[in-house]
Motif scaffolding. Sequence first.
Motif, PDB file in Angstrom:
ATOM      1  N   GLY A  93       0.825  -1.187   0.000  1.00 28.25           N
ATOM      2  CA  GLY A  93       0.000   0.000   0.000  1.00 28.25           C
ATOM      3  C   GLY A  93       0.865   1.245   0.000  1.00 28.25           C
ATOM      4  N   ALA A  94       0.251   2.350   0.343  1.00 25.19           N
ATOM      5  CA  ALA A  94       0.997   3.606   0.365  1.00 25.19           C
ATOM      6  C   ALA A  94       2.158   3.512   1.347  1.00 25.19           C
ATOM      7  N   ILE A  95       1.920   2.845   2.474  1.00 27.41           N
ATOM      8  CA  ILE A  95       2.985   2.632   3.466  1.00 27.41           C
ATOM      9  C   ILE A  95       3.158   1.128   3.642  1.00 27.41           C
ATOM     10  N   GLU A  96       4.282   0.599   3.159  1.00 25.37           N
ATOM     11  CA  GLU A  96       4.540  -0.840   3.277  1.00 25.37           C
ATOM     12  C   GLU A  96       5.049  -1.168   4.677  1.00 25.37           C
ATOM     13  N   ARG A  97       4.479  -2.159   5.276  1.00 20.24           N
ATOM     14  CA  ARG A  97       4.902  -2.587   6.615  1.00 20.24           C
ATOM     15  C   ARG A  97       5.381  -4.044   6.572  1.00 20.24           C
ATOM     16  N   VAL A  98       6.426  -4.304   7.362  1.00 16.96           N
ATOM     17  CA  VAL A  98       7.040  -5.620   7.382  1.00 16.96           C
ATOM     18  C   VAL A  98       7.146  -6.101   8.829  1.00 16.96           C
ATOM     19  N   VAL A  99       6.827  -7.367   9.050  1.00 17.77           N
ATOM     20  CA  VAL A  99       6.992  -7.984  10.369  1.00 17.77           C
ATOM     21  C   VAL A  99       8.108  -9.028  10.252  1.00 17.77           C
ATOM     22  N   ARG A 100       9.133  -8.891  11.102  1.00 17.88           N
ATOM     23  CA  ARG A 100      10.274  -9.801  11.072  1.00 17.88           C
ATOM     24  C   ARG A 100      10.299 -10.678  12.334  1.00 17.88           C
ATOM     25  N   ALA A 101      10.947 -11.814  12.213  1.00 14.14           N
ATOM     26  CA  ALA A 101      11.053 -12.727  13.358  1.00 14.14           C
ATOM     27  C   ALA A 101      11.962 -12.115  14.422  1.00 14.14           C
ATOM     28  N   PRO A 102      11.497 -12.031  15.669  1.00 13.17           N
ATOM     29  CA  PRO A 102      12.317 -11.463  16.739  1.00 13.17           C
ATOM     30  C   PRO A 102      13.425 -12.405  17.229  1.00 13.17           C
TER      31      PRO A 102
END
Length: 296
Positions: A93-102
């Motif tokens: 989307g307009a703001i790409e968000r990513v979730v990474r493994a902690p």
Amino acid sequence: MWEDVMIVDVIRQADFIEIQRTRKLPFPGRLLVKMGDSVSPEDVVAEGSIPDGFVVIDLCKALGVPLDDVASCLVREEGEWVQKDDILAQSEGAIERVVRAPADGKIVDCTQGEIILASGENLVQVRAGMVGVVDEVLPEVGVIIKARGTLLQGCWGNGHFGSGTLRVIEESIEESLIGDHLESIEPGQVVAVGSCQDAEPVLNLAEKGVKGILVGVLSTSLIATVEELGIPVMVLQGFGDFPPDKDCFALMKSREGALASINASQVDRTSGCRPEVILQWEGDKGEGDLGFRSEL
């Protein structure tokens, strides 16, 4: 109508008997032995891993998307192993968000808008705890081990196990164990002692390299001492200062030189497990009991 229920704590002693003991993991794992294998007390028969902990990641909040859109954002699947900083999910989307493994771990669930990551690993091992032969295999969880011989159960153990040639110190049946009784003791033996009221001879036995100690009657003041020993110590009759059971020691004397396998486990009244010693005896004898002792 309510009934009173009394659980009787039973200690068994058998002159000659076939003994079967189950050793298994609390969850599926890997077996390290097979049917017919001979085992010793220290042998690991099964092992498996459990996580150190779990990390729960709220994907709805992290990605800023509604619950219905979370599934389309996942880039990893349940059951996959990931390393720290690997991408688990991302939104476009307009703001790409990513979730990474902690952390490094395994994805154990990715439903309800969350990812649950099992991180770390603890190895759980099950040991044979006795000398015997694998008589039955319980797939993925454990085995049943069989042995033949004399069975003597006790009232307390320090949590260790081992095996060695049985040696009975007869002088300690009439009087408490002293240093003079230890002159002929050799490394590798399992030593049976009638009564012990002093710490010094117990420590001397450990220094001599014995593989275990069977005590008829032990002073309560020595509990902490034997708990710290790295060898199995099993109390047969109890704690205090009273005469040991001579019939029990007469039986052990008749088996002197046999291979003694000690499992000095703690008493578990829910499962019936107790500390016990098995004196290997492969001769052709009929099964016989010395009777039961029960504590109300």
